[in-house]
Structure formats: C-alpha cells, structure tokens
Scaffold this active site. Sequence first.
Site, PDB file in Angstrom:
ATOM      1  N   HIS A  24       0.800  -1.227   0.000  1.00  9.20           N
ATOM      2  CA  HIS A  24       0.000   0.000   0.000  1.00  9.20           C
ATOM      3  C   HIS A  24       0.839   1.288   0.000  1.00  9.20           C
ATOM      4  CE1 HIS A  24       0.349  -0.412   4.363  1.00  9.20           C
ATOM      5  NE2 HIS A  24      -0.498  -1.409   4.405  1.00  9.20           N
ATOM      6  N   HIS A  78      -2.851  -8.859  15.749  1.00  9.96           N
ATOM      7  CA  HIS A  78      -3.138  -7.722  14.857  1.00  9.96           C
ATOM      8  C   HIS A  78      -4.037  -8.212  13.721  1.00  9.96           C
ATOM      9  CE1 HIS A  78      -2.715  -4.197  12.493  1.00  9.96           C
ATOM     10  NE2 HIS A  78      -1.611  -4.503  11.838  1.00  9.96           N
ATOM     11  N   GLU A  80      -4.815  -6.612  10.743  1.00  9.54           N
ATOM     12  CA  GLU A  80      -4.573  -6.224   9.343  1.00  9.54           C
ATOM     13  C   GLU A  80      -4.375  -7.499   8.514  1.00  9.54           C
ATOM     14  OE1 GLU A  80      -1.639  -3.138   8.688  1.00  9.54           O
ATOM     15  OE2 GLU A  80      -2.360  -2.847   6.637  1.00  9.54           O
ATOM     16  N   ASP A  82      -2.582  -8.723   6.222  1.00  9.96           N
ATOM     17  CA  ASP A  82      -1.343  -9.463   5.970  1.00  9.96           C
ATOM     18  C   ASP A  82      -1.106 -10.493   7.083  1.00  9.96           C
ATOM     19  OD1 ASP A  82      -1.044  -7.041   7.408  1.00  9.96           O
ATOM     20  OD2 ASP A  82       1.107  -7.008   7.131  1.00  9.96           O
ATOM     21  N   HIS A 145       0.332  -0.333  14.988  1.00  6.77           N
ATOM     22  CA  HIS A 145      -0.100   0.902  14.377  1.00  6.77           C
ATOM     23  C   HIS A 145      -1.597   0.957  14.106  1.00  6.77           C
ATOM     24  CE1 HIS A 145      -0.176  -0.609  10.003  1.00  6.77           C
ATOM     25  NE2 HIS A 145      -0.006  -1.636  10.773  1.00  6.77           N
ATOM     26  N   ASP A 164       3.637  -5.941  14.437  1.00  2.00           N
ATOM     27  CA  ASP A 164       4.340  -5.163  13.412  1.00  2.00           C
ATOM     28  C   ASP A 164       5.611  -4.477  13.941  1.00  2.00           C
ATOM     29  OD1 ASP A 164       2.890  -5.531  11.040  1.00  2.00           O
ATOM     30  OD2 ASP A 164       1.373  -4.091  11.658  1.00  2.00           O
ATOM     31  N   TYR A 192      11.205   0.677   7.503  1.00  2.00           N
ATOM     32  CA  TYR A 192       9.928   0.223   8.063  1.00  2.00           C
ATOM     33  C   TYR A 192       9.436   1.228   9.110  1.00  2.00           C
ATOM     34  CZ  TYR A 192       6.654  -3.210  10.018  1.00  2.00           C
ATOM     35  OH  TYR A 192       5.528  -3.862  10.450  1.00  2.00           O
ATOM     36  N   HIS A 225       7.053  -9.344  10.678  1.00  2.00           N
ATOM     37  CA  HIS A 225       7.700  -9.203   9.366  1.00  2.00           C
ATOM     38  C   HIS A 225       9.213  -9.273   9.541  1.00  2.00           C
ATOM     39  CE1 HIS A 225       4.050  -7.827   7.344  1.00  2.00           C
ATOM     40  NE2 HIS A 225       3.850  -6.957   8.310  1.00  2.00           N
TER      41      HIS A 225
END
Length: 395
Positions: A24, A78, A80, A82, A145, A164, A192, A225
């Site tokens: 994104h 989390h 999100e 991904d 975040h 994250d 990042y 990640h």
Amino acid sequence: MAPVEIKENLFWVGAVDWEIRDFHGYSTNKGSTYNAFLAMDEKVALFDTVKKTCRSDLLHNIRKVTEPAKIDYVIVNHVEMDHTGTLPELIELAKPEKIFCSAMGKKAMVDHFHREDWPYQVVKTGDTIRLGKRSVQFIETKMLHWPDNMFSYIPEDRLLISSDAFGQHWATSERFDDEVDEAELFMHAAKYYANILLLYSPLVQKLLKSVQEMGLAIDMIAPDHGLIWRSGLKKILEAYDRWSRQETEQKALVIYDTMWHSTEMMAKAILAGLMEQGISCRLLNLESTHRSDVMTEVLDAKALVFGSATLNNGMLPRMADMLNYMSGLRPAGRLGAVFGSYGWSGEAAKQIHAVLEEAKFRIMDPALRVRYVPTHEDLRKCVELGREIGKAVKE
Ligand code: FEO
C-alpha cells in the site's frame, strides 16, 4: 521454506513473500515475510497467520509440525489482513477452543470477517494464559499501528512476539538477525519505522518506557515481518528509542522534481552549498526515488529542501504525492526550505510552503523562485541558500 524451531517446541511457521513490490504505497523492493509462530505445549497455540495469497505456505509449515486440527488456541495480535488473510480458513480447519485478541481486535475481526460466532476471548494488558509449561502474557499496543495491536510475551522463553513493531520488509531464507548483513538489516528496519511507525513516535516512546518498567526479561523479539532479533536486541531497542525521539543528524535532503531541468539546476546548486558546509546531504529526484525511500532518508535528516516547477498553477504531481505522504507520517522538528523554477504564475513554491507550515517545519524564508531558466546569478543565490541551510543544520 520449512518451519524453523526458534525456541524449544516453538516454531516459525510463516511465509516468505519473495515477489511483493508494493505494500500500500511502500516499495517493498526486496519482498517481505509474514511471520506466524506455533507453540507446541499441552495447549497448542498459533500466534498470527499470514496473507491470504500465502495460505499454502502457512498450512504446509503447520502440517510439518502438527495437524491444524490440533491447534487449541489462536492468538491474533493484529487484524490487518497481511496477518489474518488466512484466519477464516485456519479457523475452519482448527476449530480452536479460543481466539485471544484485544477488545478492538474482536471488533475489527467481526468487521472484517462478519463472524460473531467465533470463540473470541478478549484480553487486556497484564492478562496471562497458560499453555502448559509456558504461559503467555498480553500487552496491548493500541495504535502501533492499529487500534487492535498487541504483543504476546512468553516469560519462560524470554520471547516477545511483537506484531508489526520491530519488523522489516525483507524476504530472506534466514530467520535471525545475526544470519544476515547487519547494515542492510538496519536499513530495512529504519525504512519500516519511517514509513509505518514514525507518526506514532510519541506512543513508541511510552511503550518503550512501560516495557522497561514491567521489567520483562527478553532475549528474543519476534516481529510479524522480517528477521527475528536475538543478537541485535540492544541495538534495535536503542534505534527505536532514537527514531521515536525523532533525533536527527547533521544531514540535509534536496528533494525535487523538474520539467525542463531548471529546478534540477537549482537543486544541484543548493546541494553544492550544503556540501561546502561539510554536512551529510542527499539529492533526491522524485522521478527516480520512491516516496518510501525518501522517507527512509527523512528519518535522520535535520533539513528538508523541496523544489518543484509549476505545472497547471500548482506543484508537480510527484511533489504533491511526496508531501501528502510525508505529512501523514509527521516528521517533527525539521528545518525546511523551498525553491523552484516557473514560467508566469509560480504557485508551486507557495503551495509547498503552506504544506511545510502546516507540518510545523521551521521554514527558511523566502522561497527561492526563478523564472524559466536560472542565470549564473540565480545559481549563485542557490549555492548561498545551500550554505545558509548547512549552517542552520549545524547550529
Ligand atoms: Fe503487518 Fe499492520 O500489518
């Protein structure tokens, strides 16, 4: 990739995404990973899942350790996608006894997957569950975040699963920080931070302090990640402290876009003035430098000098994109300056100035504007502006 045992009976079962190049708006030019972890104990617990396109990697890795149906607990740090893209399929296969998540995590999962009937168990900071020999303590990290983010801490393993935070977008066959080149690793960690966490810096400061106060014994941080931190723990914690205090170096960036090279001539003359002052500087042409790579440089730069030609009574589109992206990430305490070539109206400089003012930059006035093509005298003024900025950076 095969599962990797990161602690005794605790496995990395995530996926390496070698091909992703855009996350994104963030250029993931070396891919990424989605890390998930499987703890084998009296209760089998899966921490996070992976992006939907990587479902087969996750399921393959879990099956190398155990059958998905044996998973008792799913811990969603989390929501999100991904990290939850594979969650619905995993829930169908595992039929877990419980899904642990924050209150905002439950709300976000219901909004994403429209499943009120999943066995959610909401947890908050300080809540602990037992898996058998090991326990899991939860730490909410709201807005780091997303509102739902949390950490899972396993004291018996001295392991912090950090969602994250502390991540890097970098696809590698290695799983640990000490197996890769340190300079490249920190470059990815900095990129990042600059592109995902910079705007939440005050919250990162608070979190670092509260983790310190909680006195957690940690010898490994496993983000969702990139590489897992075990040898470079102190260094990455120090870097997060520095980045979240928005500490800058004696460094200036000249960020520009040009139509017929006039603004470029000005940019190079300003750079020459900066270099005379002996500070670190970078010339970043937005035609060839991605916005997210500019942000990596912004992370430790004291002065940002923006130049754009005027097109259709405004700044060039790439400059508008850059300023919009950067403003959202809220670099603080920076020094700014503006320049550009124009033909007859010259609104670009005024518009850039307004953005920098809104972002609370300390701006060096007035903007340096040149009609059409700079003369030798115009370029001398650009060099002088560079010198002045360089002096201000050293103050
Ligand atoms: Fe890696 Fe916020 O997801």
